[in-house]
Design an enzyme around this catalytic site. Sequence first.
Site, PDB file in Angstrom:
ATOM      1  N   GLY A   1       4.922  -7.386  -1.626  1.00 40.20           N
ATOM      2  CA  GLY A   1       4.011  -7.419  -0.482  1.00 40.20           C
ATOM      3  C   GLY A   1       4.042  -6.055   0.186  1.00 40.20           C
ATOM      4  O   GLY A   1       5.140  -5.514   0.456  1.00 40.20           O
ATOM      5  N   ALA A   2       2.872  -5.480   0.433  1.00 40.81           N
ATOM      6  CA  ALA A   2       2.794  -4.074   0.847  1.00 40.81           C
ATOM      7  C   ALA A   2       3.684  -3.715   2.053  1.00 40.81           C
ATOM      8  O   ALA A   2       4.493  -2.779   1.959  1.00 40.81           O
ATOM      9  CB  ALA A   2       1.332  -3.698   1.096  1.00 40.81           C
TER      10      ALA A   2
ATOM     11  N   ARG B   1       6.355   1.323  -7.467  1.00 40.68           N
ATOM     12  CA  ARG B   1       5.081   0.601  -7.548  1.00 40.68           C
ATOM     13  C   ARG B   1       3.977   1.537  -7.018  1.00 40.68           C
ATOM     14  O   ARG B   1       4.097   2.052  -5.900  1.00 40.68           O
ATOM     15  CB  ARG B   1       5.134  -0.707  -6.729  1.00 40.68           C
ATOM     16  CG  ARG B   1       6.227  -1.656  -7.222  1.00 40.68           C
ATOM     17  CD  ARG B   1       6.029  -3.062  -6.713  1.00 40.68           C
ATOM     18  NE  ARG B   1       4.886  -3.709  -7.326  1.00 40.68           N
ATOM     19  CZ  ARG B   1       4.395  -4.874  -6.929  1.00 40.68           C
ATOM     20  NH1 ARG B   1       4.943  -5.510  -5.911  1.00 40.68           N
ATOM     21  NH2 ARG B   1       3.348  -5.403  -7.533  1.00 40.68           N
TER      22      ARG B   1
ATOM     23  N   GLN C   1       2.484 -15.932  -6.799  1.00 43.59           N
ATOM     24  CA  GLN C   1       2.855 -15.741  -5.391  1.00 43.59           C
ATOM     25  C   GLN C   1       2.294 -16.862  -4.518  1.00 43.59           C
ATOM     26  O   GLN C   1       2.856 -17.186  -3.481  1.00 43.59           O
ATOM     27  CB  GLN C   1       2.336 -14.385  -4.875  1.00 43.59           C
ATOM     28  CG  GLN C   1       3.063 -13.177  -5.423  1.00 43.59           C
ATOM     29  CD  GLN C   1       2.397 -12.612  -6.659  1.00 43.59           C
ATOM     30  OE1 GLN C   1       1.694 -13.329  -7.375  1.00 43.59           O
ATOM     31  NE2 GLN C   1       2.612 -11.346  -6.946  1.00 43.59           N
TER      32      GLN C   1
ATOM     33  N   ASP D   1      -3.255  -4.317  -0.188  1.00 39.19           N
ATOM     34  CA  ASP D   1      -2.244  -3.323  -0.578  1.00 39.19           C
ATOM     35  C   ASP D   1      -2.675  -1.920  -0.208  1.00 39.19           C
ATOM     36  O   ASP D   1      -1.840  -1.026  -0.030  1.00 39.19           O
ATOM     37  CB  ASP D   1      -1.966  -3.418  -2.070  1.00 39.19           C
ATOM     38  CG  ASP D   1      -1.211  -4.694  -2.343  1.00 39.19           C
ATOM     39  OD1 ASP D   1      -1.862  -5.739  -2.526  1.00 39.19           O
ATOM     40  OD2 ASP D   1       0.025  -4.659  -2.303  1.00 39.19           O
TER      41      ASP D   1
HETATM   42  O1  MRU Z   1       2.472  -7.782  -6.374  1.00 43.55           O
HETATM   43  P1  MRU Z   1       2.707  -8.175  -4.947  1.00 43.55           P
HETATM   44  O2  MRU Z   1       3.242  -9.557  -4.805  1.00 43.55           O
HETATM   45  O3  MRU Z   1       3.508  -7.134  -4.203  1.00 43.55           O
HETATM   46  O4  MRU Z   1       1.252  -8.167  -4.311  1.00 43.55           O
HETATM   47  C1  MRU Z   1       1.108  -8.498  -2.954  1.00 43.55           C
HETATM   48  C2  MRU Z   1      -0.288  -8.585  -2.503  1.00 43.55           C
HETATM   49  O5  MRU Z   1      -1.222  -8.295  -3.229  1.00 43.55           O
HETATM   50  C3  MRU Z   1      -0.513  -8.938  -1.060  1.00 43.55           C
HETATM   51  O6  MRU Z   1      -1.711  -9.647  -0.917  1.00 43.55           O
HETATM   52  C4  MRU Z   1      -0.593  -7.652  -0.232  1.00 43.55           C
HETATM   53  O7  MRU Z   1       0.536  -6.834  -0.461  1.00 43.55           O
HETATM   54  C5  MRU Z   1      -0.717  -7.922   1.203  1.00 43.55           C
HETATM   55  S1  MRU Z   1       0.793  -8.415   1.888  1.00 43.55           S
HETATM   56  C6  MRU Z   1       0.689  -8.548   3.548  1.00 43.55           C
END
Ligand code: MRU
Length: 355
Positions: free
Chosen positions: A60-61, A102, A207, A248
């Site tokens: 999650g970002a 990432r 997720q 993200d």
């Molecule tokens: O691969 P992830 O689980 O890190 O991807 C997360 C997402 O795409 C979320 O929607 C995004 O980071 C927003 S989190 C507030």
Amino acid sequence: MVHAMDDSKEDGPVFLRTVAWEDGSLVLIDQTKLPNMLTYVRLDDYKQVASAIKNLVVRGAPAIGVTAAFGLALAAIHSNSRILEELISELNTAQAILRSTRPTAVNLFWALERVMKKAMEQKNVADVKNATLEEALKMSEEDIQVNKQMGINGADLIEDGDIILTHCNAGSLATVGYGTALGVIRAADEAGKHISVVATETRPVMQGSRLTAFELQHDGIDISLIPDTAVGHVMSRQMIKRVIVGADRVLRTGHVFNKIGTYQVALIANQHKIPFYVAAPISTFDFESNPADIVIEERPIEEVTEIAGTRIVPLGVRVFNPAFDLTPPELISGIITEKGVLKPPFEKNLKILLG
Ligand code: MRU
């Protein structure tokens, strides 16, 4: 200091605390173990932090950003260097390793640059150690406050009785706590509105089913799960009132990079005239780049060829596993930020919003 093993109760209902600093260590919820076990990992070394980000122990970002900030602080704290220039050079190495984990979520780069800038302003080794940790702690508390403000700003868009579809997890588990898209839902719930959430499973890492369903059930918010493939069906039957997702990376033009599958959710919502909102803090905005500049992470093919360690695809089949996609601005009704709700045309209104 918030104890990582406690749910955060600061001023309001309970929510999970995903990232915490405790007795000189970074403590994270291990999201690879959810929903079956709510366990925590304790990290003392920035290389462990980089692995935790890469392997989705934390994801999650916003959560990735703050975690990386603590990673850099750990690199400073545990350095044996007594010479300022030497310590800064070690931090540059640590930063490069953390940056390489990432590529898509901009918060990672934003957070590392912010902590690195603080480090460079210091005059001696002890000050670098203190300042990097202070900055990471400040960012973690800011994250919760920003999410709460986004929640207040976005809750006005939600009506009592709404059924809201969300994709991936943009909740407490994707942030330090409270969440972005789920923060807006949480704020509407706290304001007394009766909200039901429909979460997509979010293949291949799940997720939605593993994290969003866990988090909302934990917090007592009504949640149902659908397969990703059911989005068109539920929208065509008017079972969804609006969509809220996280991001993200948001470009100044309003192009939104988010979890793979977001684009098709936005297309179907548009077809059925269902409002599609994105909730993202300003730290998720990238003011410099154009859509073609952004690297979409490709993840290991085993995420697609296996489910819980069991192979589900014939050997030898080629697999493509992009982790994110791009939703263009014309499919987006509004972007909820801590500064207010941005409406199209995004580029013009972003300038007004930020002054
Ligand atoms: O691969 P992830 O689980 O890190 O991807 C997360 C997402 O795409 C979320 O929607 C995004 O980071 C927003 S989190 C507030």
